[in-house]
Design a protein around this motif. Structure first.
Motif, short mmCIF file in Angstrom:
data_model
loop_
_atom_site.label_atom_id
_atom_site.label_comp_id
_atom_site.label_asym_id
_atom_site.label_seq_id
_atom_site.Cartn_x
_atom_site.Cartn_y
_atom_site.Cartn_z
N LEU A 231 0.82 -1.21 0.00
CA LEU A 231 0.00 0.00 0.00
C LEU A 231 0.86 1.26 0.00
O LEU A 231 0.54 2.24 -0.70
CB LEU A 231 -0.91 0.00 1.22
N ALA A 232 1.95 1.27 0.77
CA ALA A 232 2.79 2.46 0.85
C ALA A 232 3.50 2.74 -0.46
O ALA A 232 3.62 3.90 -0.88
CB ALA A 232 3.81 2.30 1.98
N GLN A 233 3.98 1.70 -1.14
CA GLN A 233 4.63 1.91 -2.44
C GLN A 233 3.66 2.52 -3.44
O GLN A 233 4.01 3.44 -4.19
CB GLN A 233 5.18 0.58 -2.96
N ARG A 234 2.42 2.03 -3.42
CA ARG A 234 1.42 2.56 -4.34
C ARG A 234 1.03 4.00 -3.96
O ARG A 234 0.91 4.88 -4.83
CB ARG A 234 0.18 1.66 -4.32
N ALA A 235 0.82 4.25 -2.68
CA ALA A 235 0.42 5.58 -2.24
C ALA A 235 1.52 6.60 -2.49
O ALA A 235 1.25 7.75 -2.88
CB ALA A 235 0.06 5.55 -0.75
N ALA A 236 2.79 6.21 -2.27
CA ALA A 236 3.90 7.13 -2.52
C ALA A 236 3.99 7.45 -4.01
O ALA A 236 4.27 8.60 -4.40
CB ALA A 236 5.21 6.53 -2.01
N ALA A 237 3.75 6.44 -4.86
CA ALA A 237 3.76 6.68 -6.31
C ALA A 237 2.64 7.64 -6.69
O ALA A 237 2.80 8.50 -7.57
CB ALA A 237 3.62 5.36 -7.06
N ALA A 238 1.46 7.51 -6.03
CA ALA A 238 0.35 8.42 -6.30
C ALA A 238 0.73 9.85 -5.94
O ALA A 238 0.39 10.81 -6.67
CB ALA A 238 -0.89 7.98 -5.51
N GLN A 239 1.45 10.03 -4.83
CA GLN A 239 1.89 11.37 -4.45
C GLN A 239 2.90 11.93 -5.45
O GLN A 239 2.85 13.11 -5.81
CB GLN A 239 2.51 11.34 -3.05
N ARG A 240 3.80 11.09 -5.91
CA ARG A 240 4.78 11.56 -6.89
C ARG A 240 4.10 11.92 -8.20
O ARG A 240 4.53 12.85 -8.90
CB ARG A 240 5.85 10.49 -7.12
N MET A 241 3.03 11.20 -8.54
CA MET A 241 2.31 11.54 -9.76
C MET A 241 1.68 12.92 -9.65
O MET A 241 1.77 13.75 -10.56
CB MET A 241 1.23 10.50 -10.04
N LEU A 242 1.02 13.18 -8.51
CA LEU A 242 0.41 14.51 -8.33
C LEU A 242 1.45 15.61 -8.39
O LEU A 242 1.23 16.68 -8.96
CB LEU A 242 -0.32 14.55 -6.99
N GLN A 243 2.63 15.34 -7.80
CA GLN A 243 3.68 16.34 -7.80
C GLN A 243 4.34 16.49 -9.17
O GLN A 243 5.04 17.48 -9.41
CB GLN A 243 4.72 16.00 -6.73
N SER A 244 4.12 15.52 -10.05
CA SER A 244 4.66 15.61 -11.40
C SER A 244 3.75 16.42 -12.33
O SER A 244 4.15 16.75 -13.45
CB SER A 244 4.86 14.20 -11.99
N MET A 245 2.53 16.70 -11.86
CA MET A 245 1.59 17.49 -12.66
C MET A 245 1.91 18.98 -12.54
O MET A 245 2.65 19.42 -11.65
CB MET A 245 0.16 17.24 -12.17
N THR A 246 1.30 19.76 -13.43
CA THR A 246 1.37 21.22 -13.27
C THR A 246 0.51 21.63 -12.09
O THR A 246 -0.37 20.88 -11.65
CB THR A 246 0.89 21.93 -14.54
N ARG A 247 0.76 22.82 -11.59
CA ARG A 247 -0.03 23.30 -10.45
C ARG A 247 -1.51 23.37 -10.80
O ARG A 247 -2.37 22.99 -10.00
CB ARG A 247 0.46 24.70 -10.03
N GLU A 248 -1.83 23.80 -12.04
CA GLU A 248 -3.23 23.89 -12.45
C GLU A 248 -3.88 22.51 -12.49
O GLU A 248 -5.03 22.33 -12.04
CB GLU A 248 -3.33 24.57 -13.81
N GLN A 249 -3.17 21.52 -13.05
CA GLN A 249 -3.72 20.16 -13.12
C GLN A 249 -3.96 19.62 -11.72
O GLN A 249 -4.98 18.99 -11.45
CB GLN A 249 -2.75 19.25 -13.88
N ARG A 250 -3.00 19.86 -10.83
CA ARG A 250 -3.13 19.34 -9.47
C ARG A 250 -4.33 19.96 -8.76
O ARG A 250 -5.09 19.26 -8.08
CB ARG A 250 -1.83 19.62 -8.72
N GLU A 251 -4.51 21.26 -8.91
CA GLU A 251 -5.64 21.93 -8.26
C GLU A 251 -6.96 21.43 -8.83
O GLU A 251 -7.94 21.23 -8.08
CB GLU A 251 -5.51 23.44 -8.44
N GLU A 252 -7.03 21.24 -10.14
CA GLU A 252 -8.26 20.73 -10.76
C GLU A 252 -8.62 19.37 -10.18
O GLU A 252 -9.78 19.11 -9.83
CB GLU A 252 -8.06 20.61 -12.27
N LEU A 253 -7.65 18.47 -10.07
CA LEU A 253 -7.93 17.13 -9.57
C LEU A 253 -8.33 17.15 -8.10
O LEU A 253 -9.21 16.39 -7.68
CB LEU A 253 -6.71 16.22 -9.77
#
Length: 667
Positions: A231-253
């Motif tokens: 679960l932690a490996q998957r959740a950490a990857a999810a956080q890295r994905m959000l941080q890989s987005m633009t600020r606008e994309q992240r706020e939209e999601l």
């Protein structure tokens, strides 16, 4: 044959192929030995071979390059706006269908229609804001309502797919009962993790949780720790994905997530889950990011999977580098390698690991008294045999050579026999040997008719004409110029070939290896093979000749044979106090004491051959005069021909003949 009794065959997947032939170490051993003779440590030489691979096998560097290419492909192919694009398409469909319905509905109040059209016309440009604004809209079109509801369904499945791989597909067309089951699982999971953080959980707690919710975890964890890892490996990857987005994309999601399944409780449970996992696995990468530059959009779940792939590729890259303390190819995750690069890469890595293990466990490398790895005697024998074989080919290819057998025969047989002694290379007298075994068996009360066992005392060898045994000294120059001019490895190959010849074919002879640089010293073949190139200057032939004379005096009944390999004039000599004197150009005193020691060996009837390397005319004249003083010879082989020249001279001295066509290669 009955259909039910038919067998089905497929590729074996239970590990290494049990029918595969054992790994061939010949190429690896040759490559390691060559690098060792060039000055590498055996450990470094083995690592270099594993990195380079073989003639028909990829090495670690090839696999690492494929890992990096796979990483570049993932980043260059994808972008992270897949979910936003899907939501926007569904929103556009819902608005369009609603407008069509408003235009068709003649019974609707004009004021109501105008208000609705204005509401649709003035939706915010932000996808998230528009979706949130329409949350309370009373849809007139059932098609539009269905498209809008699909947005909430998609968001819910994507948000869950970020934390639990496969949820997007598993919850397609989910019912209220399905959503309730997910909420219950999340609540129970957070309770279990809370208890684990406090150290209050038991194995029964985990077993009860899996019995109730195991269908959500296809990884089938066997303990709460394995569950947390996944679960932690998957959740950490999810956080890295959000941080890989633009600020606008992240706020939209983040704003859209509130609409996931229309269930605020779901997002609250997921937020608590993330907090628990961060606390339990702080070592995961929760803050990293990647730069995606492709055109293929990824949803939240698929994007998280790609981030996990990137993390796995990074781990594989580190494993393949073998650059950390205590690294071993046993560390390679073969399953991950197969997932990322294919089964062929896993097979290659497994083979390299088997080579590494076999080199350590199979007796090819051993740890010396200093704790460092060295080539084992087994490896030295194999390498010497190969070098001697190459040398024999060089000798036989010389124009005018006679066929020279190096089997160690001692001359023509006399017709008599004698008991075998250690070191004898003469052929057995089979008749006398069998007769002795029969007599011994009968004397012991045995029956020869039930089989014989030979003992060492039974063996007799055929007597041959007397052969002179030789005490051989190979003096090799290890001054800096030998390494600088590319003569270091040929020198070692020569010594190893001669050592193998004498130790296996002419065991009655004795060989002493002596190196001379600023000082001279006796050495064994293992030490010489592992000797790194020296950076010090000096050619102390005087000291080397002193050590050679000492060896010859220990074997007074043997013919002394001196073979000197050098590429420079003497520039150093030994002083009375044991120190060394060095000067260049050569000091006259150095020349005087060196010649005096050479003359002493000449008076002892030593057969001397100098092997001059290089084209220096001054060296040629000097060595030629040295050889003539003692009735010796000077040979000037090419560097690659040094082994054949030295072995040929040894055989010539040994048999006191000239079977090698010297005019082709002696100056």
């Amino acid at each position: 044959m009955s259909v039910h009794n038919r067998s089905r065959y497929s590729r074996y997947r239970g590990g290494p192929d049990p029918l595969a032939p054992p790994v061939d170490l010949a190429e690896a051993l040759d490559a390691v030995a060559e690098d060792v003779m060039a000055g590498y440590s055996p450990r470094h030489a083995l690592q270099e071979y594993l990195r380079r691979g073989g003639r028909s096998r990829e090495g670690l560097d090839d696999l690492a390059a494929r890992v990096q290419q796979r990483r570049r492909d993932l980043l260059g192919r994808h972008k992270l706006d897949g979910t936003l694009n899907e939501v926007q398409k569904l929103l556009d469909t819902a608005v369009l269908e609603e407008r069509k319905q408003l235009a068709r509905d003649a019974m609707m109040d004009n004021t109501d229609r105008a208000f609705r059209e204005m509401q649709l016309q003035n939706l915010p440009r932000s996808t998230a804001a528009a979706v949130n604004e329409l949350a309370s809209y009373d849809w007139q079109s059932s098609t539009a309502r269905e498209a809008y509801e699909r947005i909430k369904d998609l968001l819910g499945r994507e948000v869950l797919d970020q934390r639990f791989a496969g949820m997007k597909q598993a919850l397609e067309n989910a019912t209220d009962e399905d959503i309730a089951a997910v909420n219950e699982m999340l609540q129970d999971l957070n309770e279990l993790l809370d208890k684990h953080r406090r150290g209050e959980d038991t194995d029964a707690d985990f077993q009860n949780f899996m019995a109730k919710h195991g269908q959500f975890f296809p990884e089938n964890p066997q303990s709460v720790e394995e569950l947390i890892d996944a679960l932690a490996q998957r959740a950490a990857a999810a956080q890295r994905m959000l941080q890989s987005m633009t600020r606008e994309q992240r706020e939209e999601l983040m704003n859209l997530s509130a609409q996931a399944f229309g269930s605020p409780q779901l997002m609250a449970q997921l937020g608590q889950l993330d907090d628990n996992l961060r606390a339990l696995r702080p070592g995961e990468d929760w803050t990293g990011s990647e730069r995606f530059e492709g055109e293929e959009g990824l949803g939240l779940g698929d994007g998280t999977g790609v981030l996990q792939d990137l993390a796995e590729l990074d781990e594989l890259s580190e494993q393949l580098s073998q650059s950390y303390n205590g690294s071993s190819l046993d560390d390679l995750d073969l399953d991950a390698l197969a997932r990322q690069l294919g089964q062929d890469a896993a097979v290659t890595a497994r083979t390299l690991a088997e080579i590494e293990k076999a080199m350590h466990d199979g007796g090819f490398l051993h740890r010396g008294a200093d704790g460092d790895l060295r080539l084992s005697p087994q490896s030295m024998r194999r390498l010497g045999r190969a070098l001697l074989r190459d040398t024999a080919k060089q000798l036989s290819s010389r124009q005018g050579h006679r066929d020279t057998r190096v089997a160690g025969a001692a001359g023509e047989q006399t017709g008599s026999s004698r008991p075998w002694e250690f070191g004898d290379a003469e052929p057995w007298d089979v008749t006398r040997t069998i007769t002795n075994a029969i007599r011994r068996t009968i004397a012991g009360g045995g029956d020869p008719g039930h089989g014989l066992r030979l003992a060492a005392d039974d063996i007799e060898v055929a007597e041959t004409e007397a052969r002179t045994q030789a005490a051989v000294v190979l003096l090799v120059d290890v001054s800096f110029s030998m390494a600088a001019q590319g003569r270091w490895v040929p020198m070692k190959r020569t010594a190893l070939a001669l050592h193998h010849l004498i130790s296996t074919r002419f065991r009655g002879d004795r060989l002493q290896l002596i190196t001379f640089g600023r000082y001279a010293q006796t050495t064994d073949i293992g030490e010489l093979t592992a000797l790194p190139p020296f950076q010090t200057k000096g050619t102390n032939l005087h000291h080397g000749l002193l050590l050679a004379g000492r060896f010859f005096r220990k074997h007074p009944s043997m013919q002394p044979v001196l073979l000197v390999v050098t590429d420079g004039e003497p520039t150093a000599h030994l002083l009375a106090d044991g120190d060394t004197w060095f000067d260049y150009p050569p000091d006259p005193e150095t020349i005087r004491v060196t010649i005096a020691e050479l003359d002493r060996l000449g008076r002892a009837a030593t057969q001397v051959t100098f092997f001059r390397l290089g084209d220096d005319p001054g060296l040629e004249r000097f060595v030629q005069r040295m050889a003539r003083r003692v009735g010796g010879r000077m040979v000037a082989p090419e560097t690659d021909d040094l082994g054949a020249a030295v072995v040929g001279e040894y055989l010539r001295a040994h048999f006191r003949g000239r079977p090698y066509g010297e005019s082709d290669w002696v100056k």
